[in-house]
Motif scaffolding. Structure first.
Motif, PDB file in Angstrom:
ATOM      1  N   TYR A   4       0.835  -1.213   0.000  1.00  0.00           N
ATOM      2  CA  TYR A   4       0.000   0.000   0.000  1.00  0.00           C
ATOM      3  C   TYR A   4       0.863   1.254   0.000  1.00  0.00           C
ATOM      4  N   ARG A   8       0.906   4.145  -2.855  1.00  0.00           N
ATOM      5  CA  ARG A   8       0.613   5.543  -2.566  1.00  0.00           C
ATOM      6  C   ARG A   8       1.792   6.446  -2.905  1.00  0.00           C
ATOM      7  N   THR A 248     -12.513  13.224   6.572  1.00  0.00           N
ATOM      8  CA  THR A 248     -12.254  13.552   5.166  1.00  0.00           C
ATOM      9  C   THR A 248     -12.307  15.061   4.949  1.00  0.00           C
ATOM     10  N   ASN A 304      -3.755  13.883   2.459  1.00  0.00           N
ATOM     11  CA  ASN A 304      -4.667  12.826   2.003  1.00  0.00           C
ATOM     12  C   ASN A 304      -4.159  11.447   2.406  1.00  0.00           C
ATOM     13  N   PHE A 305      -2.854  11.258   2.345  1.00  0.00           N
ATOM     14  CA  PHE A 305      -2.266   9.984   2.771  1.00  0.00           C
ATOM     15  C   PHE A 305      -2.484   9.764   4.272  1.00  0.00           C
ATOM     16  N   ASP A 308      -6.051   8.752   5.142  1.00  0.00           N
ATOM     17  CA  ASP A 308      -6.313   7.324   4.907  1.00  0.00           C
ATOM     18  C   ASP A 308      -5.807   6.471   6.065  1.00  0.00           C
ATOM     19  N   TYR A 311      -8.197   6.747   8.996  1.00  0.00           N
ATOM     20  CA  TYR A 311      -9.401   5.933   8.797  1.00  0.00           C
ATOM     21  C   TYR A 311      -9.264   4.580   9.493  1.00  0.00           C
ATOM     22  N   THR A 312      -8.126   3.939   9.300  1.00  0.00           N
ATOM     23  CA  THR A 312      -7.944   2.591   9.847  1.00  0.00           C
ATOM     24  C   THR A 312      -7.853   2.606  11.371  1.00  0.00           C
ATOM     25  N   LEU A 320      -6.166  -1.159   4.385  1.00  0.00           N
ATOM     26  CA  LEU A 320      -5.378  -0.479   3.362  1.00  0.00           C
ATOM     27  C   LEU A 320      -4.974  -1.484   2.302  1.00  0.00           C
TER      28      LEU A 320
END
Length: 321
Positions: A4, A8, A248, A304-305, A308, A311-312, A320
């Motif tokens: 991942y 990315r 987000t 943005n990275f 993400d 989120y996890t 991911l």
């Protein structure tokens, strides 16, 4: 995870390359920088010599190759106006912009999350409707107007806060930080409030929408049936599952405020990157503009990275890939 990260990294590199092409073409067709580095009474021979030194007598492909190789080496050229490395100028102004944005985002979160949770849990109450009306007002009011009103009321009329400047700073790790002094906090309040208002309203509305959606889920009913307190139901069960869209928007707004705080910085004479960008555009200082645009692109892809990754941490169901 390694796969991942590699994917990315490739995506981020591709985005930055596309941005570099756009920036190069935009700079190539927006005026001639030669006249920024030669005297007003320069002869045709001096102008031609300056053009050769800058490499502007080469084809666009050759110019772009020199441009991208210089970027990869960290050489963005010298400012036409300040006669200093463009990157140095931007990095000197970066702390001022970042600290104002961080205070603005902290203020937005501190107000938007509790009010959004309350409005989502009590959508039909009078207080909730008042909160939503206020959020609509916050989205609708232009930032420059809010800034001028705050200056008139709190600086000119009541004299509570200063109208411009960054105030005293303290040095830490070679950086000048105003948040380490009382005078710095005194100066940052008005610009931070101005910058936070629209973001606060957006986050509030997103939190409310998420809480209303989550409130209809079965696990919320089970939490109430188990005897959990209303606070635990709302914040431990509801808010955690409503945060994905909020995160987000938070990430996008964070990058947006860092990149486009130009109006607020100009109104309050805040010595950040945005004010430097406006001054550089007025003076056609291309190296500074290039550094600014490339740094903004890097900030957006990194944020943005990180979003993400967050989120996890909030929802283990998200993986991911």
């Amino acid at each position: 995870m390694f796969g991942y990260l590699l994917k990315r990294l490739i995506q981020m590199s591709l985005v930055l390359w596309v941005v570099s092409v756009i920036v190069f073409l935009m700079m190539s067709f927006t005026g001639d920088p030669v006249f920024m580095v030669v005297p007003i009474d320069a002869t045709d021979a001096e102008i031609a010599q300056a053009r050769r030194i800058l490499g502007l007598d080469q084809s666009l492909l050759v110019q772009y190759w020199r441009f991208i190789t210089s970027l990869l080496q960290g050489d963005f050229g010298n400012s036409y106006v300040f006669r200093q490395p463009a990157m140095t100028l931007i990095l000197e102004r970066l702390p001022a912009t970042v600290e104002m944005v961080l205070v603005a985002m902290a203020l937005a979160l501190a107000v938007a999350i509790p009010l959004g949770v309350y409005a989502g849990a009590n959508p039909d109450s009078r207080i909730s409707r008042t909160i939503m009306a206020g959020s609509l007002l916050g989205i609708s009011l232009p930032g420059f107007w809010v800034g001028m009103v705050l200056i008139f009321l709190f600086a000119v009329h009541w004299g509570i806060f200063p109208s411009s400047g960054r105030g005293d700073t303290a040095e830490i790790f070679g950086l000048r930080i105003s948040l380490l002094t009382a005078d710095g906090w005194h100066h940052i309040i008005l610009p931070a409030v101005t910058l936070s208002l629209a973001t606060m309203a957006i986050l509030l509305r997103m939190t409310r929408a998420g809480m209303m959606e989550v409130g209809r889920q079965d696990f919320m009913k089970f939490a109430r049936a188990k005897g959990a307190t209303r606070r635990d139901v709302l914040y431990k069960h509801g808010l955690k599952n409503a945060l994905i869209p909020v995160i987000t928007i938070f990430g996008l707004q964070l990058g947006d405020l860092i990149a486009f705080a130009t109006i607020t910085e100009t109104i309050f004479s805040w010595p950040g990157m945005g004010k430097l960008l406006i001054d550089s555009i007025y003076r056609a200082d291309r190296p500074v503009i290039v550094v600014y645009l490339m740094l903004v692109a890097l900030i957006f892809v990194v944020i943005n990275f990180l979003v993400d990754i967050v989120y996890t941490l909030i929802d283990p169901r998200i993986t991911l890939k």
